[in-house]
Design a protein around this motif. Structure first.
Motif, PDB file in Angstrom:
ATOM      1  N   UNK A  70       0.814  -1.217   0.000  1.00 49.94           N
ATOM      2  CA  UNK A  70       0.000   0.000   0.000  1.00 49.94           C
ATOM      3  C   UNK A  70       0.846   1.265   0.000  1.00 49.94           C
ATOM      4  N   UNK A  71       1.983   1.247   0.688  1.00 48.38           N
ATOM      5  CA  UNK A  71       2.740   2.468   0.937  1.00 48.38           C
ATOM      6  C   UNK A  71       3.795   2.794  -0.112  1.00 48.38           C
ATOM      7  N   UNK A  72       4.398   1.793  -0.723  1.00 47.10           N
ATOM      8  CA  UNK A  72       5.484   2.091  -1.664  1.00 47.10           C
ATOM      9  C   UNK A  72       5.051   2.901  -2.883  1.00 47.10           C
ATOM     10  N   UNK A  73       3.841   2.711  -3.413  1.00 45.69           N
ATOM     11  CA  UNK A  73       3.442   3.526  -4.573  1.00 45.69           C
ATOM     12  C   UNK A  73       3.178   5.004  -4.240  1.00 45.69           C
ATOM     13  N   UNK A  74       3.086   5.337  -2.970  1.00 47.29           N
ATOM     14  CA  UNK A  74       2.750   6.708  -2.584  1.00 47.29           C
ATOM     15  C   UNK A  74       3.927   7.651  -2.797  1.00 47.29           C
ATOM     16  N   UNK A  75       3.628   8.855  -3.241  1.00 48.07           N
ATOM     17  CA  UNK A  75       4.673   9.878  -3.346  1.00 48.07           C
ATOM     18  C   UNK A  75       4.905  10.531  -1.992  1.00 48.07           C
ATOM     19  N   UNK A  76       3.880  10.485  -1.114  1.00 52.46           N
ATOM     20  CA  UNK A  76       4.009  11.076   0.207  1.00 52.46           C
ATOM     21  C   UNK A  76       3.066  10.355   1.156  1.00 52.46           C
ATOM     22  N   UNK A  77       3.511  10.209   2.381  1.00 55.99           N
ATOM     23  CA  UNK A  77       2.691   9.618   3.438  1.00 55.99           C
ATOM     24  C   UNK A  77       2.962  10.402   4.719  1.00 55.99           C
ATOM     25  N   UNK A  78       1.893  10.785   5.401  1.00 57.71           N
ATOM     26  CA  UNK A  78       2.029  11.474   6.687  1.00 57.71           C
ATOM     27  C   UNK A  78       1.111  10.817   7.692  1.00 57.71           C
ATOM     28  N   UNK A  79       1.677  10.460   8.837  1.00 57.65           N
ATOM     29  CA  UNK A  79       0.877   9.986   9.962  1.00 57.65           C
ATOM     30  C   UNK A  79       0.644  11.182  10.879  1.00 57.65           C
ATOM     31  N   UNK A  80      -0.623  11.457  11.163  1.00 55.97           N
ATOM     32  CA  UNK A  80      -0.981  12.556  12.052  1.00 55.97           C
ATOM     33  C   UNK A  80      -1.275  11.961  13.419  1.00 55.97           C
ATOM     34  N   UNK A  96      -4.715   9.774  12.165  1.00 58.94           N
ATOM     35  CA  UNK A  96      -5.145   9.840  10.774  1.00 58.94           C
ATOM     36  C   UNK A  96      -3.899   9.816   9.892  1.00 58.94           C
ATOM     37  N   UNK A  97      -4.129   9.489   8.655  1.00 58.70           N
ATOM     38  CA  UNK A  97      -3.024   9.385   7.697  1.00 58.70           C
ATOM     39  C   UNK A  97      -3.401  10.140   6.431  1.00 58.70           C
ATOM     40  N   UNK A  98      -2.427  10.799   5.844  1.00 59.20           N
ATOM     41  CA  UNK A  98      -2.609  11.409   4.529  1.00 59.20           C
ATOM     42  C   UNK A  98      -1.776  10.621   3.536  1.00 59.20           C
ATOM     43  N   UNK A  99      -2.436  10.112   2.518  1.00 57.94           N
ATOM     44  CA  UNK A  99      -1.791   9.364   1.443  1.00 57.94           C
ATOM     45  C   UNK A  99      -1.841  10.222   0.181  1.00 57.94           C
ATOM     46  N   UNK A 100      -0.705  10.376  -0.462  1.00 58.53           N
ATOM     47  CA  UNK A 100      -0.640  11.127  -1.718  1.00 58.53           C
ATOM     48  C   UNK A 100       0.042  10.267  -2.770  1.00 58.53           C
ATOM     49  N   UNK A 101      -0.576  10.200  -3.953  1.00 62.67           N
ATOM     50  CA  UNK A 101      -0.030   9.431  -5.064  1.00 62.67           C
ATOM     51  C   UNK A 101       0.652  10.359  -6.060  1.00 62.67           C
ATOM     52  N   UNK A 102       1.585   9.837  -6.838  1.00 64.31           N
ATOM     53  CA  UNK A 102       2.292  10.661  -7.832  1.00 64.31           C
ATOM     54  C   UNK A 102       1.355  11.287  -8.866  1.00 64.31           C
ATOM     55  N   UNK A 103       0.176  10.703  -9.041  1.00 69.67           N
ATOM     56  CA  UNK A 103      -0.788  11.201 -10.024  1.00 69.67           C
ATOM     57  C   UNK A 103      -1.667  12.323  -9.462  1.00 69.67           C
ATOM     58  N   UNK A 104      -1.428  12.716  -8.186  1.00 69.21           N
ATOM     59  CA  UNK A 104      -2.116  13.869  -7.614  1.00 69.21           C
ATOM     60  C   UNK A 104      -3.261  13.560  -6.670  1.00 69.21           C
TER      61      UNK A 104
END
Length: 161
Positions: A70-80, A96-104
């Motif tokens: 789940x995590x490796x494809x993400x461009x950014x990951x933040x655990x709040x 909470x978590x913010x998941x960001x993908x390279x596609x926006x």
């Protein structure tokens, strides 16, 4: 990284259960896969509750394989960081978590993670979250990518969790 990083990410033996859980999440927040493993017991079960016990993972190596899918494809990951409550061997961590993908695409996911810690190691880790929030925010190919990912980690924990 939002989790308290004062916990050493390489040593969990003898630590208080809350510190063990914070150490695990600190390593995960940094996506330091090898640093996660010392916090997990050899027979630890990871259950992603929305996917059910037939798609659980067992043991540090397979749990990390599962998380990386789940995590490796993400461009950014933040655990709040959020509320952490420990009672004996049980630790509940609301965050909470913010998941960001390279596609926006971006997903903000509320989580409750429940852990059991015995002798300084996590023996059970269950993540509760709303799967439609993630599925509706992820790139259109995300579910397809998951379906074709490595599943060598799959452990059927039915009756164990």
């Amino acid at each position: 990284m939002s989790v308290d990083s004062t916990t050493t990410a390489t040593q969990s033996d003898g630590a208080e259960p809350g510190s063990v859980v914070r150490g695990l999440w600190s390593a995960l927040a940094d996506r330091e896969w090898d640093a996660m493993m010392p916090f997990l017991a050899d027979d630890c079960i990871y259950l992603d509750v929305p996917f059910g016990p037939t798609l659980a993972a067992r043991g540090p190596v397979d749990i990390v394989k599962r998380i990386k899918i789940a995590f490796e494809p993400l461009s950014s990951y933040t655990n709040h960081d959020g509320v952490l409550v420990a009672s004996g061997d049980d630790v509940i961590y609301e965050h909470s978590e913010t998941w960001e993908w390279p596609t926006g695409e971006v997903a903000v996911l509320p989580f409750v993670s429940v852990h059991t810690v015995v002798d300084g190691k996590i023996t059970l880790w269950k993540d509760y979250w709303d799967s439609p929030t993630l599925i509706n925010s992820a790139p259109p190919t995300w579910m397809e990518d998951l379906a074709t990912a490595d599943t060598s980690w799959v452990f059927d924990a039915t009756g164990l969790v």
